[in-house]
Write an enzyme that holds these catalytic residues in place. Sequence first.
Site, PDB file in Angstrom:
ATOM      1  N   LYS A 173       0.980  -1.302  -0.004  1.00 23.14           N
ATOM      2  CA  LYS A 173       0.000  -0.125   0.010  1.00 23.14           C
ATOM      3  C   LYS A 173       0.942   1.181  -0.172  1.00 23.14           C
ATOM      4  O   LYS A 173       0.688   2.178  -0.834  1.00 23.14           O
ATOM      5  CB  LYS A 173      -1.152   0.211   1.065  1.00 23.14           C
ATOM      6  CG  LYS A 173      -2.070  -0.934   1.234  1.00 23.14           C
ATOM      7  CD  LYS A 173      -2.939  -1.258   2.254  1.00 23.14           C
ATOM      8  CE  LYS A 173      -3.961  -2.412   2.157  1.00 23.14           C
ATOM      9  NZ  LYS A 173      -4.817  -2.494   3.371  1.00 23.14           N
TER      10      LYS A 173
ATOM     11  N   GLN B 279      -4.774  -2.151   9.482  1.00 22.99           N
ATOM     12  CA  GLN B 279      -4.850  -3.474   8.693  1.00 22.99           C
ATOM     13  C   GLN B 279      -5.341  -4.427   9.548  1.00 22.99           C
ATOM     14  O   GLN B 279      -5.018  -4.612  10.819  1.00 22.99           O
ATOM     15  CB  GLN B 279      -2.974  -3.768   8.547  1.00 22.99           C
ATOM     16  CG  GLN B 279      -3.005  -4.995   7.491  1.00 22.99           C
ATOM     17  CD  GLN B 279      -3.306  -4.754   6.223  1.00 22.99           C
ATOM     18  OE1 GLN B 279      -3.531  -3.727   5.664  1.00 22.99           O
ATOM     19  NE2 GLN B 279      -4.007  -5.883   5.674  1.00 22.99           N
TER      20      GLN B 279
ATOM     21  N   ASP C  41     -11.400   2.260   4.006  1.00 23.92           N
ATOM     22  CA  ASP C  41     -11.400   1.148   3.934  1.00 23.92           C
ATOM     23  C   ASP C  41     -12.939   0.702   3.903  1.00 23.92           C
ATOM     24  O   ASP C  41     -13.439  -0.362   3.582  1.00 23.92           O
ATOM     25  CB  ASP C  41     -11.053   0.477   5.137  1.00 23.92           C
ATOM     26  CG  ASP C  41      -9.649  -0.608   5.000  1.00 23.92           C
ATOM     27  OD1 ASP C  41      -9.526  -1.080   3.730  1.00 23.92           O
ATOM     28  OD2 ASP C  41      -9.031  -1.006   5.773  1.00 23.92           O
TER      29      ASP C  41
HETATM   30  N1  LIG Z   1      -7.573  -2.920   6.647  1.00 22.97           N
HETATM   31  C1  LIG Z   1      -7.748  -4.070   5.721  1.00 22.97           C
HETATM   32  N2  LIG Z   1      -7.413  -5.024   6.076  1.00 22.97           N
HETATM   33  C2  LIG Z   1      -7.587  -6.188   5.234  1.00 22.97           C
HETATM   34  C3  LIG Z   1      -8.172  -6.047   3.917  1.00 22.97           C
HETATM   35  C4  LIG Z   1      -8.410  -4.663   3.552  1.00 22.97           C
HETATM   36  O1  LIG Z   1      -9.087  -4.614   2.483  1.00 22.97           O
HETATM   37  N3  LIG Z   1      -8.214  -3.706   4.347  1.00 22.97           N
HETATM   38  N4  LIG Z   1      -8.093  -6.755   2.912  1.00 22.97           N
HETATM   39  C5  LIG Z   1      -7.246  -8.170   3.172  1.00 22.97           C
HETATM   40  C6  LIG Z   1      -5.811  -8.063   2.660  1.00 22.97           C
HETATM   41  N5  LIG Z   1      -5.216  -7.115   1.548  1.00 22.97           N
HETATM   42  C7  LIG Z   1      -5.327  -5.840   2.109  1.00 22.97           C
HETATM   43  O2  LIG Z   1      -4.930  -5.218   3.053  1.00 22.97           O
HETATM   44  C8  LIG Z   1      -4.848  -7.499   0.457  1.00 22.97           C
HETATM   45  C9  LIG Z   1      -4.615  -8.836   0.357  1.00 22.97           C
HETATM   46  C10 LIG Z   1      -3.827  -9.078  -0.889  1.00 22.97           C
HETATM   47  C11 LIG Z   1      -3.241  -8.325  -1.610  1.00 22.97           C
HETATM   48  C12 LIG Z   1      -2.433  -8.685  -2.908  1.00 22.97           C
HETATM   49  O3  LIG Z   1      -2.034  -7.654  -3.724  1.00 22.97           O
HETATM   50  N6  LIG Z   1      -2.067  -9.832  -3.287  1.00 22.97           N
HETATM   51  C13 LIG Z   1      -1.295 -10.207  -4.286  1.00 22.97           C
HETATM   52  C14 LIG Z   1      -0.228 -11.480  -3.941  1.00 22.97           C
HETATM   53  C15 LIG Z   1       0.738 -11.005  -2.588  1.00 22.97           C
HETATM   54  C16 LIG Z   1       1.356 -11.817  -1.861  1.00 22.97           C
HETATM   55  O4  LIG Z   1       2.752 -12.122  -2.403  1.00 22.97           O
HETATM   56  O5  LIG Z   1       1.039 -12.239  -0.912  1.00 22.97           O
HETATM   57  C17 LIG Z   1      -1.881 -11.115  -5.408  1.00 22.97           C
HETATM   58  O6  LIG Z   1      -3.193 -11.721  -5.027  1.00 22.97           O
HETATM   59  O7  LIG Z   1      -1.577 -11.099  -6.395  1.00 22.97           O
HETATM   60  C18 LIG Z   1      -3.361  -6.970  -1.461  1.00 22.97           C
HETATM   61  C19 LIG Z   1      -4.074  -6.662  -0.272  1.00 22.97           C
HETATM   62  C20 LIG Z   1      -7.054  -8.387   4.448  1.00 22.97           C
HETATM   63  N7  LIG Z   1      -6.976  -7.423   5.419  1.00 22.97           N
END
Ligand SMILES: Nc1nc2c(c(=O)[nH]1)N[C@@H](CN(C=O)c1ccc(C(=O)N[C@@H](CCC(=O)O)C(=O)O)cc1)CN2
Length: 291
Positions: free
Chosen positions: A52, A96, A119
């Site tokens: 982020k 987070q 969020d």
């Molecule tokens: N406050 C928040 N917490 C969480 C959220 C949220 O929207 N707000 N969502 C999820 C986690 N998340 C963002 O925070 C999130 C998950 C996955 C990815 C992402 O880009 N994943 C990649 C792989 C990354 C890796 O190597 O692990 C992909 O899918 O290609 C971004 C954000 C829970 N918590």
Amino acid sequence: MILLDGKKTSADLKVEIAESVKKLKTEGKKTPHLAAILVGTDGASMTYVNAKVKACELVGFNSTLIDLPEETSEETLLKEIQNLNNNNDIDGFIIQLPLPKHINEQNVLMAVNPDKDVDGFHPTNVGKMTLDLPSFLPATPFGILELLERYNVETSGKHVVVIGRSHIVGRPMSILMSQKRPAGNATVTVAHSRTKNLKEFTLQADIIIAALGIPEFLTGDMIKDGVTIIDVGITRVEDATKKRGYRLAGDVDFKSVSPKSAFITPVPGGVGPMTIAMLLKNTLLACERKS
Ligand SMILES: Nc1nc2c(c(=O)[nH]1)N[C@@H](CN(C=O)c1ccc(C(=O)N[C@@H](CCC(=O)O)C(=O)O)cc1)CN2
């Protein structure tokens, strides 16, 4: 089968957001500023928060990371939230998730000023979303809507089966897709851990949103031909053959499901990157709403 490419779409979105930031700057307006609070050292959470911050740099936002130890008390966290609520330079901030077990998530999310809740987790924003009033949409559902729209996936009159009823994804997704909106107007079924005969529902679905957090749960025998598949799961599964010691697995068994699908999101590179892009979009919106 068409891949719904979240990596490419999120990169396109970041270019569009960066252009909006440049425009704000040339007009002498404020640079958007996102803050993130991370409590503890969970590996996946650290990855997401760092991503982020990096995304903010890329589009020209200012960012602040507040990194707190695992043993941080709820009271201390609530004070940090009040500081961000009172800081006029911060347009939006996130905490987070998940939080350590000793902290009450609801107390924390309710302490965020709804105008800075990029969020979209505060009850005020959840209520506005439900009533289809302007609000901040939670980033993952917002990202899924954006992917469906950009790839012209027809949703109107279709049967959507959402597997999972979490506050972050399943529940809002079911509300948004039943509303009168682009990527909406669908007939929605919400399935969850107590659903009996899940396969009876998934076999009828035109669109399946798998958001239950069980790796490779949805298999080819559970779907009909021509379905659209949105895979929200991202689980780290131990794998000694990988350099990092794990591989990323979605909730969908890509190998058996993809040949029967019209559209499908990959993992990684699908819904995950869209979550970050839509958080940036909400922060831009928060900044623009202020000025
Ligand atoms: N406050 C928040 N917490 C969480 C959220 C949220 O929207 N707000 N969502 C999820 C986690 N998340 C963002 O925070 C999130 C998950 C996955 C990815 C992402 O880009 N994943 C990649 C792989 C990354 C890796 O190597 O692990 C992909 O899918 O290609 C971004 C954000 C829970 N918590």
